[in-house]
Design a protein around this motif. Structure first.
Motif, PDB file in Angstrom:
ATOM      1  N   ALA A 153       0.641  -1.370  -0.080  1.00 55.02           N
ATOM      2  CA  ALA A 153       0.093  -0.138   0.094  1.00 55.02           C
ATOM      3  C   ALA A 153       0.771   1.226   0.022  1.00 55.02           C
ATOM      4  CB  ALA A 153      -0.911   0.188   1.356  1.00 55.02           C
ATOM      5  N   VAL A 154       1.934   1.221   0.128  1.00 51.75           N
ATOM      6  CA  VAL A 154       2.928   2.384   0.422  1.00 51.75           C
ATOM      7  C   VAL A 154       4.234   2.292  -0.672  1.00 51.75           C
ATOM      8  CG1 VAL A 154       2.342   2.741   2.649  1.00 51.75           C
ATOM      9  CG2 VAL A 154       4.349   1.353   2.244  1.00 51.75           C
ATOM     10  N   GLY A 155       4.547   1.264  -1.255  1.00 52.75           N
ATOM     11  CA  GLY A 155       5.443   1.045  -2.116  1.00 52.75           C
ATOM     12  C   GLY A 155       6.453  -0.035  -1.547  1.00 52.75           C
ATOM     13  N   ARG A 156       6.627  -1.106  -2.291  1.00 58.94           N
ATOM     14  CA  ARG A 156       7.572  -1.994  -1.367  1.00 58.94           C
ATOM     15  C   ARG A 156       8.886  -1.767  -1.237  1.00 58.94           C
ATOM     16  NH1 ARG A 156       4.105  -6.200  -4.138  1.00 58.94           N
ATOM     17  NH2 ARG A 156       2.795  -6.987  -2.403  1.00 58.94           N
ATOM     18  N   GLY A 157       9.555  -0.990  -2.019  1.00 64.03           N
ATOM     19  CA  GLY A 157      10.843  -0.514  -1.857  1.00 64.03           C
ATOM     20  C   GLY A 157      10.729   0.302  -0.751  1.00 64.03           C
ATOM     21  N   ARG A 158      10.182   1.272  -0.480  1.00 65.24           N
ATOM     22  CA  ARG A 158      10.065   2.302   0.638  1.00 65.24           C
ATOM     23  C   ARG A 158       9.738   1.472   1.856  1.00 65.24           C
ATOM     24  NH1 ARG A 158       6.461   7.041  -1.226  1.00 65.24           N
ATOM     25  NH2 ARG A 158       5.047   5.286  -2.142  1.00 65.24           N
ATOM     26  N   GLY A 159       8.537   0.569   1.639  1.00 63.87           N
ATOM     27  CA  GLY A 159       7.943   0.092   3.019  1.00 63.87           C
ATOM     28  C   GLY A 159       9.166  -0.807   3.551  1.00 63.87           C
ATOM     29  N   PHE A 160       9.729  -1.479   2.715  1.00 64.50           N
ATOM     30  CA  PHE A 160      10.786  -2.653   3.426  1.00 64.50           C
ATOM     31  C   PHE A 160      12.002  -1.721   3.715  1.00 64.50           C
ATOM     32  CE2 PHE A 160       8.479  -6.089   1.477  1.00 64.50           C
ATOM     33  CZ  PHE A 160       8.805  -7.119   2.254  1.00 64.50           C
ATOM     34  N   GLY A 161      12.249  -0.505   3.083  1.00 63.95           N
ATOM     35  CA  GLY A 161      13.362   0.234   3.273  1.00 63.95           C
ATOM     36  C   GLY A 161      13.183   1.039   4.602  1.00 63.95           C
ATOM     37  N   VAL A 162      12.009   1.533   5.062  1.00 59.20           N
ATOM     38  CA  VAL A 162      11.657   2.233   6.317  1.00 59.20           C
ATOM     39  C   VAL A 162      11.748   1.157   7.191  1.00 59.20           C
ATOM     40  CG1 VAL A 162       9.612   3.446   7.800  1.00 59.20           C
ATOM     41  CG2 VAL A 162      10.346   4.128   5.448  1.00 59.20           C
ATOM     42  N   HIS A 163      11.072   0.036   7.218  1.00 67.52           N
ATOM     43  CA  HIS A 163      11.216  -0.989   8.098  1.00 67.52           C
ATOM     44  C   HIS A 163      12.817  -1.511   8.534  1.00 67.52           C
ATOM     45  CE1 HIS A 163      11.548  -5.404   9.536  1.00 67.52           C
ATOM     46  NE2 HIS A 163      10.647  -4.911  10.021  1.00 67.52           N
ATOM     47  N   LYS A 164      13.538  -1.487   7.397  1.00 67.05           N
ATOM     48  CA  LYS A 164      14.772  -1.942   7.677  1.00 67.05           C
ATOM     49  C   LYS A 164      15.655  -0.768   8.399  1.00 67.05           C
ATOM     50  CE  LYS A 164      18.486  -4.380   7.330  1.00 67.05           C
ATOM     51  NZ  LYS A 164      18.411  -5.666   8.527  1.00 67.05           N
ATOM     52  N   ALA A 165      15.347   0.454   7.954  1.00 70.16           N
ATOM     53  CA  ALA A 165      16.004   1.524   8.720  1.00 70.16           C
ATOM     54  C   ALA A 165      15.709   1.626  10.172  1.00 70.16           C
ATOM     55  CB  ALA A 165      15.281   2.875   7.912  1.00 70.16           C
ATOM     56  N   LEU A 166      14.282   1.360  10.588  1.00 71.25           N
ATOM     57  CA  LEU A 166      14.136   1.251  11.979  1.00 71.25           C
ATOM     58  C   LEU A 166      14.605   0.159  12.685  1.00 71.25           C
ATOM     59  CD1 LEU A 166      10.250   2.047  11.830  1.00 71.25           C
ATOM     60  CD2 LEU A 166      11.931   3.665  12.789  1.00 71.25           C
ATOM     61  N   ASP A 167      14.578  -0.968  12.006  1.00 72.61           N
ATOM     62  CA  ASP A 167      15.471  -2.121  12.337  1.00 72.61           C
ATOM     63  C   ASP A 167      17.014  -1.818  12.565  1.00 72.61           C
ATOM     64  OD1 ASP A 167      15.275  -5.499  11.791  1.00 72.61           O
ATOM     65  OD2 ASP A 167      17.008  -4.630  11.378  1.00 72.61           O
ATOM     66  N   GLN A 168      17.465  -1.103  11.832  1.00 72.24           N
ATOM     67  CA  GLN A 168      18.671  -0.749  12.322  1.00 72.24           C
ATOM     68  C   GLN A 168      19.235   0.384  13.141  1.00 72.24           C
ATOM     69  OE1 GLN A 168      19.645  -3.592  10.256  1.00 72.24           O
ATOM     70  NE2 GLN A 168      21.523  -2.499  10.456  1.00 72.24           N
ATOM     71  N   VAL A 169      18.125   0.987  13.480  1.00 69.86           N
ATOM     72  CA  VAL A 169      18.294   1.721  14.656  1.00 69.86           C
ATOM     73  C   VAL A 169      18.571   1.041  15.747  1.00 69.86           C
ATOM     74  CG1 VAL A 169      17.048   3.448  16.352  1.00 69.86           C
ATOM     75  CG2 VAL A 169      16.883   3.795  13.830  1.00 69.86           C
ATOM     76  N   GLY A 170      17.899  -0.131  16.108  1.00 67.46           N
ATOM     77  CA  GLY A 170      17.957  -0.964  17.109  1.00 67.46           C
ATOM     78  C   GLY A 170      19.546  -1.691  16.767  1.00 67.46           C
ATOM     79  N   ALA A 171      19.726  -1.898  15.695  1.00 68.37           N
ATOM     80  CA  ALA A 171      21.047  -2.569  15.528  1.00 68.37           C
ATOM     81  C   ALA A 171      22.093  -1.466  15.840  1.00 68.37           C
ATOM     82  CB  ALA A 171      21.294  -3.180  14.040  1.00 68.37           C
ATOM     83  N   PHE A 172      21.817  -0.246  15.810  1.00 67.76           N
ATOM     84  CA  PHE A 172      23.208   0.739  16.261  1.00 67.76           C
ATOM     85  C   PHE A 172      22.730   0.882  17.553  1.00 67.76           C
ATOM     86  CE2 PHE A 172      23.885   5.088  16.953  1.00 67.76           C
ATOM     87  CZ  PHE A 172      25.120   5.314  16.509  1.00 67.76           C
ATOM     88  N   ALA A 173      21.693   0.903  18.273  1.00 71.67           N
ATOM     89  CA  ALA A 173      21.688   0.982  19.697  1.00 71.67           C
ATOM     90  C   ALA A 173      22.002  -0.071  20.493  1.00 71.67           C
ATOM     91  CB  ALA A 173      20.287   1.455  19.976  1.00 71.67           C
ATOM     92  N   GLY A 174      21.798  -1.342  19.976  1.00 68.10           N
ATOM     93  CA  GLY A 174      21.995  -2.427  20.867  1.00 68.10           C
ATOM     94  C   GLY A 174      23.762  -2.679  21.108  1.00 68.10           C
TER      95      GLY A 174
END
Length: 409
Positions: free
Chosen positions: A135-156
Protein backbone atom coordinates in the motif's frame (compact mmCIF):
# COMPACT_ATOMS: atom_id res chain seq x y z
CA UNK A 1 -17.44 0.18 19.01
CA UNK A 2 -14.30 -1.34 17.45
CA UNK A 3 -11.29 0.86 16.84
CA UNK A 4 -10.51 1.78 13.19
CA UNK A 5 -7.66 -0.10 11.55
CA UNK A 6 -4.37 1.81 11.61
CA UNK A 7 -3.02 3.22 8.35
CA UNK A 8 -0.58 1.15 6.29
CA UNK A 9 2.30 3.48 7.10
CA UNK A 10 1.54 3.22 10.81
CA UNK A 11 1.67 -0.59 10.60
CA UNK A 12 4.97 -0.44 8.70
CA UNK A 13 6.38 1.77 11.46
CA UNK A 14 5.01 -0.51 14.13
CA UNK A 15 6.65 -3.54 12.55
CA UNK A 16 9.80 -1.44 12.44
CA UNK A 17 9.64 -0.68 16.16
CA UNK A 18 9.29 -4.40 16.93
CA UNK A 19 12.39 -5.06 14.84
CA UNK A 20 14.15 -2.11 16.47
CA UNK A 21 13.79 -3.63 19.94
CA UNK A 22 14.62 -7.17 18.75
CA UNK A 23 17.67 -5.94 16.86
CA UNK A 24 18.97 -4.34 20.02
CA UNK A 25 19.07 -7.89 21.38
CA UNK A 26 20.60 -9.98 18.63
CA UNK A 27 22.69 -7.30 16.91
CA UNK A 28 23.99 -6.17 20.28
CA UNK A 29 25.14 -9.75 20.87
CA UNK A 30 26.31 -10.28 17.30
CA UNK A 31 28.61 -7.26 17.57
CA UNK A 32 30.79 -9.12 20.09
CA UNK A 33 30.45 -12.74 19.00
CA UNK A 34 34.04 -12.72 17.74
CA UNK A 35 35.63 -11.40 20.97
CA UNK A 36 33.09 -13.34 23.07
CA UNK A 37 33.96 -16.69 21.50
CA UNK A 38 37.66 -15.81 21.58
CA UNK A 39 37.36 -15.12 25.33
CA UNK A 40 35.96 -18.65 25.75
CA UNK A 41 38.96 -20.10 23.89
CA UNK A 42 37.63 -20.35 20.31
CA UNK A 43 39.93 -20.10 17.26
CA UNK A 44 39.24 -18.09 14.08
CA UNK A 45 38.00 -21.28 12.37
CA UNK A 46 35.55 -21.91 15.22
CA UNK A 47 34.37 -18.29 15.10
CA UNK A 48 33.87 -18.58 11.33
CA UNK A 49 32.09 -21.92 11.72
CA UNK A 50 29.73 -20.75 14.48
CA UNK A 51 28.87 -17.41 12.87
CA UNK A 52 28.62 -18.94 9.39
CA UNK A 53 26.53 -21.86 10.66
CA UNK A 54 24.37 -19.40 12.56
CA UNK A 55 23.61 -17.52 9.37
CA UNK A 56 22.98 -20.84 7.62
CA UNK A 57 20.50 -21.90 10.33
CA UNK A 58 18.77 -18.53 10.05
CA UNK A 59 18.51 -18.93 6.29
CA UNK A 60 18.36 -22.63 5.34
CA UNK A 61 15.67 -23.58 7.85
CA UNK A 62 13.36 -21.02 6.31
CA UNK A 63 12.92 -23.69 3.64
CA UNK A 64 10.75 -25.46 6.19
CA UNK A 65 9.12 -22.53 7.94
CA UNK A 66 8.08 -20.70 4.77
CA UNK A 67 5.85 -23.53 3.50
CA UNK A 68 4.62 -24.20 7.04
CA UNK A 69 3.43 -20.59 7.23
CA UNK A 70 1.72 -20.70 3.84
CA UNK A 71 0.06 -24.08 4.46
CA UNK A 72 -1.18 -23.31 7.98
CA UNK A 73 -1.77 -19.57 7.74
CA UNK A 74 -0.14 -19.17 11.18
CA UNK A 75 1.99 -16.21 10.17
CA UNK A 76 1.52 -14.39 13.44
CA UNK A 77 2.15 -17.44 15.63
CA UNK A 78 5.43 -18.25 13.89
CA UNK A 79 6.51 -14.63 14.08
CA UNK A 80 5.85 -14.52 17.82
CA UNK A 81 7.65 -17.83 18.52
CA UNK A 82 10.66 -16.71 16.49
CA UNK A 83 11.03 -13.42 18.31
CA UNK A 84 10.56 -15.23 21.63
CA UNK A 85 13.58 -17.46 20.93
CA UNK A 86 15.74 -14.41 20.37
CA UNK A 87 14.50 -12.64 23.49
CA UNK A 88 15.31 -15.68 25.66
CA UNK A 89 18.48 -17.16 24.18
CA UNK A 90 20.72 -14.10 23.90
CA UNK A 91 20.66 -13.08 27.60
CA UNK A 92 21.39 -16.69 28.60
CA UNK A 93 24.79 -16.46 26.87
CA UNK A 94 25.88 -14.54 29.99
CA UNK A 95 26.08 -17.90 31.77
CA UNK A 96 28.72 -19.34 29.40
CA UNK A 97 31.90 -18.48 31.40
CA UNK A 98 30.49 -20.25 34.44
CA UNK A 99 30.55 -23.57 32.57
CA UNK A 100 34.31 -23.86 32.11
CA UNK A 101 35.38 -25.95 29.13
CA UNK A 102 31.74 -26.38 28.09
CA UNK A 103 31.31 -22.62 27.75
CA UNK A 104 32.15 -22.51 24.03
CA UNK A 105 29.64 -25.26 23.20
CA UNK A 106 26.97 -23.63 25.39
CA UNK A 107 27.44 -20.20 23.79
CA UNK A 108 27.53 -21.70 20.30
CA UNK A 109 24.30 -23.61 20.96
CA UNK A 110 22.51 -20.48 22.14
CA UNK A 111 23.79 -18.53 19.16
CA UNK A 112 22.39 -21.22 16.86
CA UNK A 113 19.07 -21.29 18.74
CA UNK A 114 18.77 -17.53 18.45
CA UNK A 115 19.40 -17.88 14.72
CA UNK A 116 16.73 -20.61 14.64
CA UNK A 117 14.34 -17.98 15.94
CA UNK A 118 15.23 -15.86 12.94
CA UNK A 119 14.42 -18.79 10.64
CA UNK A 120 11.08 -19.42 12.34
CA UNK A 121 9.86 -15.85 12.13
CA UNK A 122 11.39 -14.32 9.01
CA UNK A 123 9.28 -15.85 6.19
CA UNK A 124 6.08 -15.11 8.11
CA UNK A 125 7.13 -11.61 9.13
CA UNK A 126 8.25 -10.77 5.58
CA UNK A 127 4.95 -12.08 4.17
CA UNK A 128 2.96 -9.99 6.66
CA UNK A 129 5.05 -6.91 5.93
CA UNK A 130 4.82 -7.44 2.14
CA UNK A 131 1.02 -7.13 2.38
CA UNK A 132 1.25 -3.83 4.23
CA UNK A 133 4.12 -2.45 2.13
CA UNK A 134 2.08 -3.00 -1.04
CA UNK A 135 0.00 0.00 0.00
CA UNK A 136 2.99 2.35 0.36
CA UNK A 137 5.50 1.04 -2.21
CA UNK A 138 7.46 -2.09 -1.43
CA UNK A 139 10.88 -0.52 -1.84
CA UNK A 140 10.01 2.29 0.56
CA UNK A 141 8.04 0.04 2.91
CA UNK A 142 10.84 -2.49 3.30
CA UNK A 143 13.38 0.33 3.37
CA UNK A 144 11.68 2.21 6.23
CA UNK A 145 11.21 -1.03 8.14
CA UNK A 146 14.88 -1.88 7.67
CA UNK A 147 15.96 1.61 8.73
CA UNK A 148 14.03 1.32 12.00
CA UNK A 149 15.42 -2.19 12.38
CA UNK A 150 18.90 -0.70 12.05
CA UNK A 151 18.26 1.94 14.70
CA UNK A 152 18.06 -1.01 17.07
CA UNK A 153 21.10 -2.58 15.43
CA UNK A 154 22.92 0.69 16.15
CA UNK A 155 21.64 1.16 19.70
CA UNK A 156 22.15 -2.46 20.81
CA UNK A 157 25.91 -2.57 20.17
CA UNK A 158 26.33 0.83 21.83
CA UNK A 159 24.47 -0.47 24.89
CA UNK A 160 26.69 -3.54 24.96
CA UNK A 161 29.81 -1.41 24.50
CA UNK A 162 28.86 0.76 27.46
CA UNK A 163 28.20 -2.24 29.69
CA UNK A 164 31.42 -3.98 28.57
CA UNK A 165 33.39 -0.82 29.33
CA UNK A 166 32.13 -0.59 32.93
CA UNK A 167 31.51 -4.27 33.72
CA UNK A 168 32.13 -7.22 31.35
CA UNK A 169 31.07 -8.75 28.06
CA UNK A 170 28.85 -11.17 30.00
CA UNK A 171 26.89 -8.40 31.69
CA UNK A 172 26.55 -6.94 28.20
CA UNK A 173 24.64 -10.09 27.22
CA UNK A 174 22.49 -10.10 30.36
CA UNK A 175 21.25 -6.52 29.94
CA UNK A 176 19.80 -7.39 26.52
CA UNK A 177 16.90 -9.11 28.31
CA UNK A 178 15.28 -5.66 28.63
CA UNK A 179 14.85 -4.79 24.93
CA UNK A 180 13.87 -8.42 24.36
CA UNK A 181 10.91 -8.00 26.69
CA UNK A 182 9.97 -4.70 25.01
CA UNK A 183 9.98 -6.38 21.58
CA UNK A 184 7.57 -9.07 22.75
CA UNK A 185 5.14 -6.55 24.27
CA UNK A 186 5.12 -4.46 21.07
CA UNK A 187 4.65 -7.54 18.89
CA UNK A 188 1.72 -8.88 20.86
CA UNK A 189 0.07 -5.45 20.81
CA UNK A 190 0.49 -5.22 17.03
CA UNK A 191 -0.98 -8.70 16.61
CA UNK A 192 -4.06 -7.62 18.53
CA UNK A 193 -4.50 -4.41 16.52
CA UNK A 194 -3.82 -5.89 13.07
CA UNK A 195 -4.88 -9.55 12.98
CA UNK A 196 -4.91 -9.69 9.15
CA UNK A 197 -2.40 -7.42 7.32
CA UNK A 198 -3.64 -8.83 3.99
CA UNK A 199 -6.41 -6.20 4.06
CA UNK A 200 -3.80 -3.63 2.98
CA UNK A 201 -2.81 -5.59 -0.14
CA UNK A 202 -4.80 -5.27 -3.37
CA UNK A 203 -3.52 -8.69 -4.47
CA UNK A 204 -5.69 -11.51 -3.10
CA UNK A 205 -4.12 -13.89 -0.59
CA UNK A 206 -5.92 -17.12 -1.37
CA UNK A 207 -4.54 -20.63 -1.46
CA UNK A 208 -2.20 -21.84 -4.18
CA UNK A 209 -3.58 -20.61 -7.54
CA UNK A 210 -6.14 -22.87 -9.11
CA UNK A 211 -6.75 -24.68 -5.86
CA UNK A 212 -3.61 -26.79 -6.42
CA UNK A 213 -1.96 -28.14 -3.29
CA UNK A 214 1.56 -29.47 -3.76
CA UNK A 215 3.33 -31.83 -1.40
CA UNK A 216 5.16 -30.26 1.50
CA UNK A 217 8.62 -31.22 0.23
CA UNK A 218 7.83 -29.91 -3.25
CA UNK A 219 6.79 -26.58 -1.73
CA UNK A 220 9.89 -26.47 0.49
CA UNK A 221 12.20 -26.71 -2.52
CA UNK A 222 10.19 -24.15 -4.48
CA UNK A 223 8.22 -26.25 -6.98
CA UNK A 224 6.27 -23.91 -9.23
CA UNK A 225 8.40 -20.83 -8.56
CA UNK A 226 9.71 -19.14 -11.70
CA UNK A 227 13.11 -19.50 -13.31
CA UNK A 228 13.65 -15.77 -12.81
CA UNK A 229 13.17 -16.26 -9.09
CA UNK A 230 15.78 -19.04 -8.91
CA UNK A 231 18.32 -17.17 -11.03
CA UNK A 232 17.89 -14.16 -8.82
CA UNK A 233 18.17 -16.27 -5.66
CA UNK A 234 21.46 -17.82 -6.75
CA UNK A 235 22.93 -14.47 -7.80
CA UNK A 236 21.93 -12.80 -4.53
CA UNK A 237 23.21 -15.79 -2.55
CA UNK A 238 26.64 -15.47 -4.12
CA UNK A 239 26.86 -12.03 -2.55
CA UNK A 240 25.55 -13.29 0.79
CA UNK A 241 28.03 -16.16 0.98
CA UNK A 242 31.00 -14.01 0.03
CA UNK A 243 30.24 -11.20 2.49
CA UNK A 244 32.50 -12.09 5.44
CA UNK A 245 30.64 -12.16 8.74
CA UNK A 246 31.23 -9.44 11.29
CA UNK A 247 32.33 -12.23 13.62
CA UNK A 248 35.47 -12.56 11.48
CA UNK A 249 35.89 -8.78 11.28
CA UNK A 250 35.46 -8.42 15.06
CA UNK A 251 37.91 -11.28 15.62
CA UNK A 252 40.43 -9.52 13.36
CA UNK A 253 40.00 -6.21 15.18
CA UNK A 254 40.62 -7.93 18.50
CA UNK A 255 43.45 -10.36 17.80
CA UNK A 256 45.38 -7.79 15.76
CA UNK A 257 45.00 -5.23 18.55
CA UNK A 258 43.46 -2.64 16.22
CA UNK A 259 40.80 -1.65 18.78
CA UNK A 260 40.03 -2.69 22.39
CA UNK A 261 37.24 -5.21 22.92
CA UNK A 262 34.89 -2.53 24.27
CA UNK A 263 35.26 -0.59 21.00
CA UNK A 264 34.27 -3.52 18.72
CA UNK A 265 30.52 -2.98 19.35
CA UNK A 266 31.00 0.73 18.55
CA UNK A 267 32.51 -0.19 15.18
CA UNK A 268 29.59 -2.55 14.61
CA UNK A 269 27.12 0.17 15.56
CA UNK A 270 28.67 2.44 12.94
CA UNK A 271 28.17 -0.33 10.36
CA UNK A 272 24.54 -0.59 11.43
CA UNK A 273 24.06 3.15 10.93
CA UNK A 274 25.43 2.77 7.40
CA UNK A 275 23.12 -0.20 6.88
CA UNK A 276 20.08 1.88 7.88
CA UNK A 277 20.98 4.69 5.49
CA UNK A 278 21.63 2.20 2.69
CA UNK A 279 18.21 0.57 3.21
CA UNK A 280 16.41 3.92 2.99
CA UNK A 281 18.44 5.21 0.04
CA UNK A 282 18.43 2.07 -2.09
CA UNK A 283 14.80 1.25 -1.27
CA UNK A 284 13.70 4.65 -2.52
CA UNK A 285 15.88 4.41 -5.64
CA UNK A 286 14.52 0.92 -6.34
CA UNK A 287 10.92 2.20 -6.42
CA UNK A 288 11.96 4.81 -9.00
CA UNK A 289 14.51 2.99 -11.17
CA UNK A 290 14.02 -0.73 -10.59
CA UNK A 291 16.49 -3.55 -10.10
CA UNK A 292 19.58 -1.91 -11.62
CA UNK A 293 20.43 -0.38 -8.27
CA UNK A 294 21.22 -3.85 -6.90
CA UNK A 295 24.24 -4.19 -9.18
CA UNK A 296 26.25 -2.21 -6.64
CA UNK A 297 26.13 -5.07 -4.12
CA UNK A 298 28.76 -7.42 -5.66
CA UNK A 299 31.17 -4.50 -5.99
CA UNK A 300 30.83 -3.65 -2.30
CA UNK A 301 31.13 -7.29 -1.22
CA UNK A 302 34.37 -7.65 -3.20
CA UNK A 303 35.87 -4.63 -1.42
CA UNK A 304 35.16 -5.85 2.12
CA UNK A 305 37.95 -8.41 2.78
CA UNK A 306 40.58 -6.31 1.02
CA UNK A 307 39.83 -3.39 3.32
CA UNK A 308 38.27 -4.71 6.54
CA UNK A 309 40.81 -7.50 7.17
CA UNK A 310 43.94 -5.44 6.57
CA UNK A 311 46.40 -3.84 9.01
CA UNK A 312 45.53 -0.17 8.47
CA UNK A 313 42.78 1.15 10.80
CA UNK A 314 41.48 3.67 8.24
CA UNK A 315 41.16 1.00 5.55
CA UNK A 316 39.50 -1.35 8.04
CA UNK A 317 36.89 1.27 8.87
CA UNK A 318 36.29 1.86 5.14
CA UNK A 319 35.76 -1.88 4.79
CA UNK A 320 33.27 -1.84 7.66
CA UNK A 321 31.35 0.93 5.85
CA UNK A 322 31.27 -1.18 2.67
CA UNK A 323 30.13 -4.17 4.74
CA UNK A 324 27.31 -2.15 6.31
CA UNK A 325 26.11 -0.78 2.96
CA UNK A 326 26.08 -4.25 1.38
CA UNK A 327 24.20 -5.66 4.38
CA UNK A 328 21.62 -2.86 4.19
CA UNK A 329 20.78 -3.60 0.56
CA UNK A 330 20.75 -7.38 1.08
CA UNK A 331 18.37 -7.16 4.02
CA UNK A 332 15.86 -4.72 2.52
CA UNK A 333 15.65 -4.11 -1.23
CA UNK A 334 16.65 -7.69 -2.04
CA UNK A 335 13.50 -8.82 -0.20
CA UNK A 336 11.37 -6.29 -2.06
CA UNK A 337 12.42 -7.91 -5.36
CA UNK A 338 11.24 -11.32 -4.11
CA UNK A 339 7.82 -9.87 -3.28
CA UNK A 340 7.59 -8.47 -6.81
CA UNK A 341 8.59 -11.78 -8.43
CA UNK A 342 6.18 -14.05 -6.51
CA UNK A 343 2.40 -13.97 -6.06
CA UNK A 344 1.04 -13.31 -2.55
CA UNK A 345 -0.14 -16.87 -1.72
CA UNK A 346 3.42 -18.22 -2.09
CA UNK A 347 5.52 -15.39 -0.68
CA UNK A 348 6.37 -17.01 2.64
CA UNK A 349 7.44 -20.13 0.75
CA UNK A 350 9.47 -18.02 -1.68
CA UNK A 351 11.16 -16.17 1.17
CA UNK A 352 11.96 -19.52 2.75
CA UNK A 353 13.42 -20.97 -0.46
CA UNK A 354 15.34 -17.76 -1.14
CA UNK A 355 16.80 -17.76 2.36
CA UNK A 356 17.58 -21.47 2.16
CA UNK A 357 19.71 -20.94 -0.93
CA UNK A 358 21.39 -18.01 0.81
CA UNK A 359 22.07 -20.17 3.85
CA UNK A 360 23.81 -22.89 1.85
CA UNK A 361 26.17 -20.27 0.50
CA UNK A 362 26.52 -18.61 3.91
CA UNK A 363 27.79 -21.68 5.75
CA UNK A 364 30.37 -22.40 3.04
CA UNK A 365 31.35 -18.74 3.00
CA UNK A 366 31.63 -18.50 6.78
CA UNK A 367 33.85 -21.55 7.18
CA UNK A 368 35.84 -20.73 4.04
CA UNK A 369 36.48 -17.16 5.16
CA UNK A 370 37.72 -18.31 8.58
CA UNK A 371 39.96 -20.97 7.01
CA UNK A 372 41.43 -18.62 4.40
CA UNK A 373 41.84 -15.80 6.94
CA UNK A 374 44.24 -17.97 8.97
CA UNK A 375 46.23 -19.00 5.87
CA UNK A 376 46.23 -16.30 3.20
CA UNK A 377 44.41 -13.00 3.15
CA UNK A 378 45.39 -12.57 -0.49
CA UNK A 379 43.67 -15.85 -1.38
CA UNK A 380 40.54 -14.76 0.53
CA UNK A 381 40.44 -11.45 -1.36
CA UNK A 382 40.91 -13.23 -4.69
CA UNK A 383 38.20 -15.85 -4.05
CA UNK A 384 35.68 -13.18 -3.03
CA UNK A 385 36.53 -11.05 -6.09
CA UNK A 386 35.96 -13.96 -8.48
CA UNK A 387 32.63 -14.95 -6.92
CA UNK A 388 31.41 -11.37 -7.09
CA UNK A 389 32.33 -11.05 -10.75
CA UNK A 390 30.13 -14.11 -11.36
CA UNK A 391 27.35 -12.65 -9.18
CA UNK A 392 27.44 -9.33 -11.05
CA UNK A 393 27.17 -11.04 -14.43
CA UNK A 394 24.34 -13.30 -13.25
CA UNK A 395 22.38 -10.42 -11.70
CA UNK A 396 22.71 -8.30 -14.85
CA UNK A 397 21.58 -11.20 -17.05
CA UNK A 398 18.65 -12.03 -14.76
CA UNK A 399 17.42 -8.43 -14.71
CA UNK A 400 17.68 -8.19 -18.52
CA UNK A 401 15.69 -11.42 -18.97
CA UNK A 402 13.00 -10.24 -16.54
CA UNK A 403 12.72 -6.88 -18.28
CA UNK A 404 12.29 -8.58 -21.67
CA UNK A 405 9.58 -10.88 -20.30
CA UNK A 406 7.67 -7.93 -18.79
CA UNK A 407 7.81 -6.04 -22.09
CA UNK A 408 6.69 -9.12 -24.01
CA UNK A 409 3.79 -9.60 -21.57
Amino acid sequence: MSRPAPTAWRVVWWFGFVSLAADMVYEGARSVYGPLLAALGASAVVVGLVTGAGEAVALVLRLAFGPIADRTGRYWSLTIVGYGLTAVCVPLIALAPRLGAAGVAFAATLILLERLGKAVRSPSKSALLAHVAAAVGRGRGFGVHKALDQVGAFAGPLLVAAVVAVASIWWGMAVLAVPGAVAMVLLLTLRRRVPDPAVYDAQPSAATPGGERRGWWAEAVGAGLSGDFFRYAVAASLTTGALVTFGIIGYHLTVEGLVPVAAVPVVYAAAMAVEALAALLVGSVYDRTGTRVLLVVPVLVALVPALALGPAPVAVLAGVVAWGFAQGVQDSTVKAVVADLVEAPRRATAYGVFAGIQGMFAVVGGVGAGWLYERSLLALVAVVAVTQAVALALLADTFRRSARLRRAG
